[in-house]
Design a protein around this motif. Structure first.
Motif, PDB file in Angstrom:
ATOM      1  N   GLN A  86      -3.562   2.993  28.061  1.00  0.00           N
ATOM      2  CA  GLN A  86      -4.118   3.020  26.712  1.00  0.00           C
ATOM      3  C   GLN A  86      -3.500   1.929  25.849  1.00  0.00           C
ATOM      4  O   GLN A  86      -2.284   1.775  25.808  1.00  0.00           O
ATOM      5  N   THR A  93      -1.925  -0.033  22.769  1.00  0.00           N
ATOM      6  CA  THR A  93      -1.068   0.385  21.660  1.00  0.00           C
ATOM      7  C   THR A  93      -1.049  -0.641  20.529  1.00  0.00           C
ATOM      8  O   THR A  93      -0.861  -0.278  19.380  1.00  0.00           O
ATOM      9  N   GLU A 131      -1.815  -0.703  15.197  1.00  0.00           N
ATOM     10  CA  GLU A 131      -0.999  -0.013  16.196  1.00  0.00           C
ATOM     11  C   GLU A 131      -1.672   1.319  16.474  1.00  0.00           C
ATOM     12  O   GLU A 131      -1.770   2.173  15.588  1.00  0.00           O
ATOM     13  N   THR A 191      -2.267   5.010  18.269  1.00  0.00           N
ATOM     14  CA  THR A 191      -1.577   6.173  18.805  1.00  0.00           C
ATOM     15  C   THR A 191      -2.541   6.895  19.746  1.00  0.00           C
ATOM     16  O   THR A 191      -3.756   6.672  19.676  1.00  0.00           O
ATOM     17  N   ASN A 226       0.014  -2.235  25.825  1.00  0.00           N
ATOM     18  CA  ASN A 226      -0.417  -0.868  26.102  1.00  0.00           C
ATOM     19  C   ASN A 226       0.800   0.028  26.304  1.00  0.00           C
ATOM     20  O   ASN A 226       1.926  -0.384  26.047  1.00  0.00           O
ATOM     21  N   GLU A 227       0.571   1.228  26.816  1.00  0.00           N
ATOM     22  CA  GLU A 227       1.638   2.226  26.990  1.00  0.00           C
ATOM     23  C   GLU A 227       2.536   1.963  28.196  1.00  0.00           C
ATOM     24  O   GLU A 227       3.307   2.827  28.596  1.00  0.00           O
ATOM     25  N   SER A 244      -4.900  -2.657  30.859  1.00  0.00           N
ATOM     26  CA  SER A 244      -5.319  -1.860  29.704  1.00  0.00           C
ATOM     27  C   SER A 244      -6.730  -1.357  29.951  1.00  0.00           C
ATOM     28  O   SER A 244      -7.524  -2.022  30.623  1.00  0.00           O
TER      29      SER A 244
END
Length: 183
Positions: free
Chosen positions: A91, A93, A119, A121, A152-153, A158
């Motif tokens: 995901q 970010t 940004e 969440t 990304n996380e 991504s």
């Protein structure tokens, strides 16, 4: 009040100034993505099935360029998680949005100031989540936007499940509708 010759081109005449999904105003032939996985192309973002979505190919960075068939005012954007969040490490970010900047590539995008940085969440990406409000004053006469997914996380690539753009067409003068006046 609309004057003769004034129209919101692209069929938005009935919006009465209300914000709407801009899907009908996207000029698909002018849209492109850089570093997209050919199995998960950008066009999947607009079909409403998050299982298909769009993924980056070589790394986590992805550039999405979306052109409109008329000038629009944008006020919000909604990103949806890929496949109902089944790959949380993919995901996005951090993303940057650029207005009316064509042909941005990875080599020059870091040298250009973005119109807005977002940004994200996990809550922002939920399917039922609220759209992200844009700095409306900076999105008044938009012919295209470029979205740069920078990070990304922690995943190798991504992934996004969907994308919706909200706004309305800008009222413009259609010269073809003017009639010659007899003196």
């Amino acid at each position: 009040m609309m004057m003769p010759g004034m129209t919101t081109q692209g069929g938005g005449g009935g919006t009465n100034g209300k914000m709407m999904d801009l899907i009908d105003h996207i000029e698909k032939s002018e849209c492109y993505a850089r570093n997209e996985d050919p199995r998960f192309p950008m066009t999947n973002l607009f079909i409403g099935d998050t299982r298909l979505g769009c993924k980056s190919d070589a790394d986590e960075q992805l550039i999405l360029h979306i052109a409109f068939n008329t000038f629009v005012k944008m006020n919000a954007i909604k990103f949806t998680e890929f496949n109902r969040g089944s790959e949380p490490d993919c995901q996005p970010t951090l993303l940057k949005i650029f207005v009316n900047r064509c042909n941005l590539g990875f080599e020059d995008i870091v040298d250009v100031d973005p119109t807005q940085t977002i940004e994200l969440t996990p809550e922002d990406l939920r399917e039922g989540g609220e759209p992200i409000q844009l700095k409306f004053v900076k999105f008044q006469r938009v012919s295209s936007i470029t979205i740069f997914i920078e990070d990304n996380e922690g995943g190798e690539v991504s992934a996004l499940g969907g994308l919706k753009l909200y706004g309305r067409p800008v009222a413009t003068t259609n010269m073809a509708e003017f009639k010659a006046q007899k003196s």
